[in-house]
Design a protein around this motif. Structure first.
Motif, PDB file in Angstrom:
ATOM      1  N   ARG A 242       1.001  -1.430   0.196  1.00 47.27           N
ATOM      2  CA  ARG A 242      -0.290   0.329   0.109  1.00 47.27           C
ATOM      3  C   ARG A 242       0.779   1.335  -0.076  1.00 47.27           C
ATOM      4  NH1 ARG A 242      -0.026  -2.985   3.997  1.00 47.27           N
ATOM      5  NH2 ARG A 242       0.935  -2.111   5.997  1.00 47.27           N
ATOM      6  N   SER A 243       0.323   2.026  -0.326  1.00 49.41           N
ATOM      7  CA  SER A 243       1.211   3.317   0.043  1.00 49.41           C
ATOM      8  C   SER A 243       1.111   4.378   0.917  1.00 49.41           C
ATOM      9  CB  SER A 243       0.335   4.482  -1.300  1.00 49.41           C
ATOM     10  OG  SER A 243       0.539   4.360  -2.815  1.00 49.41           O
ATOM     11  N   GLN A 246       0.036  10.643   2.198  1.00 48.93           N
ATOM     12  CA  GLN A 246      -0.162  11.732   0.526  1.00 48.93           C
ATOM     13  C   GLN A 246      -0.528  13.303   1.602  1.00 48.93           C
ATOM     14  OE1 GLN A 246       1.112   9.787  -2.330  1.00 48.93           O
ATOM     15  NE2 GLN A 246       1.258   8.251  -0.590  1.00 48.93           N
ATOM     16  N   LYS A 251       7.790  13.406  -3.397  1.00 51.14           N
ATOM     17  CA  LYS A 251       6.363  12.330  -4.206  1.00 51.14           C
ATOM     18  C   LYS A 251       7.341  11.288  -4.815  1.00 51.14           C
ATOM     19  CE  LYS A 251       2.644  12.834  -6.246  1.00 51.14           C
ATOM     20  NZ  LYS A 251       1.634  12.469  -6.957  1.00 51.14           N
ATOM     21  N   VAL A 253       7.551   7.779  -6.168  1.00 51.08           N
ATOM     22  CA  VAL A 253       7.001   6.334  -6.873  1.00 51.08           C
ATOM     23  C   VAL A 253       8.030   5.413  -6.415  1.00 51.08           C
ATOM     24  CG1 VAL A 253       5.830   5.758  -8.746  1.00 51.08           C
ATOM     25  CG2 VAL A 253       5.110   7.658  -7.679  1.00 51.08           C
ATOM     26  N   CYS A 254       6.773   4.093  -6.310  1.00 55.06           N
ATOM     27  CA  CYS A 254       7.938   3.158  -6.482  1.00 55.06           C
ATOM     28  C   CYS A 254       6.737   2.371  -7.583  1.00 55.06           C
ATOM     29  CB  CYS A 254       7.817   2.018  -5.661  1.00 55.06           C
ATOM     30  SG  CYS A 254       8.340   0.341  -5.116  1.00 55.06           S
ATOM     31  N   ALA A 270       7.280   5.184   3.770  1.00 55.47           N
ATOM     32  CA  ALA A 270       6.657   5.254   3.653  1.00 55.47           C
ATOM     33  C   ALA A 270       6.219   5.724   5.069  1.00 55.47           C
ATOM     34  CB  ALA A 270       5.292   4.295   3.791  1.00 55.47           C
ATOM     35  N   SER A 276       5.653  11.723   0.285  1.00 53.81           N
ATOM     36  CA  SER A 276       4.864  10.621  -0.126  1.00 53.81           C
ATOM     37  C   SER A 276       4.999   9.733  -1.159  1.00 53.81           C
ATOM     38  CB  SER A 276       3.523  11.917  -1.205  1.00 53.81           C
ATOM     39  OG  SER A 276       2.997  12.990   0.272  1.00 53.81           O
ATOM     40  N   LEU A 277       5.089   8.915  -0.508  1.00 54.01           N
ATOM     41  CA  LEU A 277       5.512   7.487  -1.358  1.00 54.01           C
ATOM     42  C   LEU A 277       4.200   6.540  -2.080  1.00 54.01           C
ATOM     43  CD1 LEU A 277       7.432   4.572  -1.712  1.00 54.01           C
ATOM     44  CD2 LEU A 277       6.590   3.960  -0.058  1.00 54.01           C
ATOM     45  N   VAL A 278       3.989   6.516  -2.993  1.00 52.67           N
ATOM     46  CA  VAL A 278       2.959   5.938  -3.855  1.00 52.67           C
ATOM     47  C   VAL A 278       3.588   4.528  -4.660  1.00 52.67           C
ATOM     48  CG1 VAL A 278       2.091   6.351  -6.198  1.00 52.67           C
ATOM     49  CG2 VAL A 278       2.203   8.232  -4.683  1.00 52.67           C
ATOM     50  N   MET A 279       2.921   3.686  -4.020  1.00 56.94           N
ATOM     51  CA  MET A 279       3.110   2.247  -4.518  1.00 56.94           C
ATOM     52  C   MET A 279       2.111   2.062  -6.055  1.00 56.94           C
ATOM     53  SD  MET A 279       5.351   0.980  -2.609  1.00 56.94           S
ATOM     54  CE  MET A 279       5.096  -0.622  -3.209  1.00 56.94           C
ATOM     55  N   THR A 290       6.460  13.952 -10.143  1.00 59.92           N
ATOM     56  CA  THR A 290       6.875  12.823  -8.937  1.00 59.92           C
ATOM     57  C   THR A 290       8.696  13.095  -9.287  1.00 59.92           C
ATOM     58  OG1 THR A 290       5.554  11.405  -9.744  1.00 59.92           O
ATOM     59  CG2 THR A 290       7.753  10.389  -9.020  1.00 59.92           C
TER      60      THR A 290
END
Length: 482
Positions: A242-243, A246, A251, A253-254, A270, A276-279, A290
């Motif tokens: 999960r991310s 936010q 930012k 992004v993985c 995270a 802000s980690l975005v999966m 990003t």
């Protein structure tokens, strides 16, 4: 006298791993010497052990809950999926074969000796061993040759507590139905049941709880509400990816690959308040704002490179690079960043070569020998040390390796592009180092520092132990151990 108890589930992802971690910490706080054990695990999220092997990440977390270093005896059989039909088989920490599901069914019964051997060593060294099952004992079509659930319980004479997941619905049928399909011998091994992931007032389930007891005759050990701090603990199952929150200014992004490995590399990011980690899942586009894209490890590098292109992420990455964004490839992700990936012997699948993304001037060749080691590295750009580990096959060389990501024992490791915006490294676990993580994030423009990741994990384990102590009959569970 040493005892053991086994937590089995009515299905996968019912929360067995977390409950075992909480029970391990609770038992430790009661003054017991306790160890975790999982006979057979299936996960690409692995940890390097103190004795130079690998086990599932969940057992490494459970070891931490016990105050122990991870050891291969804690998870003697680890299956690491490489394709939809085949997995690498790791026994007592070391790869023995890559087999398809039907082939593993034939191999599986021969592994019970190693499983019981590892279990008995743990049991001889500790007061209590808390065992985690895999999947469900209701899969009675897999009962013959089973080493993960009732087969192990019978071979090692360990009583079972069955855990149901009320969050997915139908928990009464889950537990009563499991009893209905198992034979009398296996049913006799069950000492009781528990309910996990309840949302709301648990007393509202009192009637349902009583119905389960009435239908099964099994003792109930409690109803565990949803643990809200679960996201602070390393996840093992890809279903739990999960991310993060936010609300950070930076930012990251993985890319969530189809065979992503060691994705707990992202867990410290995270929890960073200004990140802000975005999966990023399949079908989603890399956002234009990003700052850093991370390509994580993979159990099937060439297969996941195809998957990456299918999502259009190669086009997104090129645009991200043109905008001045940063890219970090870790392990398999590092290999994808080069010009080519060669697998002449078919170590990770069909033999052949694949064109890489060409963002680093390097090339990779897969080799049979797997590297498993913990390392102390020195980051080339910041001159800051960090702890990490290697768990990979393949050798990567090229001109960009002249600009290493880090140094290990004075030797260059990884690579960087001439402008330093594209980086690759084989080192996992780097973001768990607080000082280095803060410096790396500051180099990207984040206001970072102050987070103790290991401290946060310890606090979450203590909170989890408090949680299970409040809602489960822990004393009764320990008393049921044999």
């Amino acid at each position: 006298m040493s005892k053991a108890i086994m937590i089995q589930g009515t299905g996968s992802n019912v929360g067995k791993s977390m409950l075992v971690a909480g029970l391990c910490r609770a038992a430790k706080r009661r003054g017991l010497s306790v160890a975790p054990f999982k006979p057979q695990n299936m996960s690409n999220n692995a940890a390097v052990t103190s004795d130079g092997g690998e086990i599932g990440r969940a057992q490494a977390l459970q070891a931490l809950a016990c105050g122990l270093k991870p050891h291969t005896d804690m998870n003697p059989v680890l299956l690491k999926p490489e394709t939809d039909v085949g997995s690498q088989v790791v026994v007592q920490g070391h790869r023995i074969a890559t087999v398809k599901a039907r082939e593993y069914a034939k191999l599986k019964p021969t592994l019970m000796t190693a499983v019981v051997e590892s279990f008995e060593r743990l049991k001889a060294s500790h007061d209590l061993v808390i065992v985690e099952g895999a999947g469900s004992p209701a899969e009675v079509n897999l009962r013959a040759g089973d080493i993960a659930n009732m087969g192990f319980s019978q071979a090692a004479d360990v009583p079972v507590i069955l855990c149901g997941d009320i969050d997915r619905g139908g928990v009464i049928a889950q537990i009563v139905g499991t009893q209905a399909v198992m034979d009398k011998v296996d049913n006799a091994r069950v000492a009781g049941f528990m309910i996990n992931k309840f949302r709301g007032d648990p007393s509202l389930f009192d009637d349902g709880y009583a119905m389960i007891t009435q239908h099964t005759g099994w003792q109930g050990f409690g109803v565990v509400p949803w643990f809200t701090d679960a996201w602070r603990l390393p996840a093992e199952d890809a279903l739990d990816i999960r991310s993060g929150p936010q609300n950070g200014s930076l930012k990251i992004v993985c890319l969530v690959l189809s065979r992503m490995a060691n994705f707990d590399d992202m867990d410290p990011l995270a929890q960073e308040p200004n990140v802000s980690l975005v999966m990023l899942k399949a079908g989603e586009v890399i956002p234009a704002d990003t700052n850093l894209v991370i390509i994580p490890g993979s159990k099937s590098t060439r297969g996941d490179l195809d998957y990456l292109r299918t999502q259009g992420w190669d086009v997104d990455l090129a645009a991200h690079q043109r905008r001045g964004g940063h890219v970090l490839g870790i392990c398999g992700g590092y290999q994808m960043l080069g010009h080519t990936i060669s697998d002449p012997d078919g170590i990770e699948g069909v033999a052949g070569d694949s064109a890489g993304l060409g963002l680093l001037d390097v090339a990779t060749q897969m080799i049979p020998d797997k590297r498993l080691s913990t390392v102390r590295a020195m980051h080339a750009k910041t001159d800051l040390p960090f702890d990490g580990y290697e768990i990979h096959i393949g050798r990567t060389d090229g001109r960009d390796c002249q600009r290493p990501f880090a140094f290990v024992d004075g030797n260059p490791e990884g690579a960087a592009s001439p402008d330093g915006r594209v980086m690759g490294s084989y080192l996992h676990g780097m973001f768990s180092d607080d000082a280095w993580r803060a410096a790396f994030l500051r180099s990207l423009g984040a206001d970072a520092g102050g987070l103790s990741y290991s401290g946060a994990v310890e606090q979450a384990l203590d909170a989890l132990a408090d949680h299970v102590e409040t809602h489960l009959d822990v004393a009764g569970l320990i008393a049921a151990a044999r």
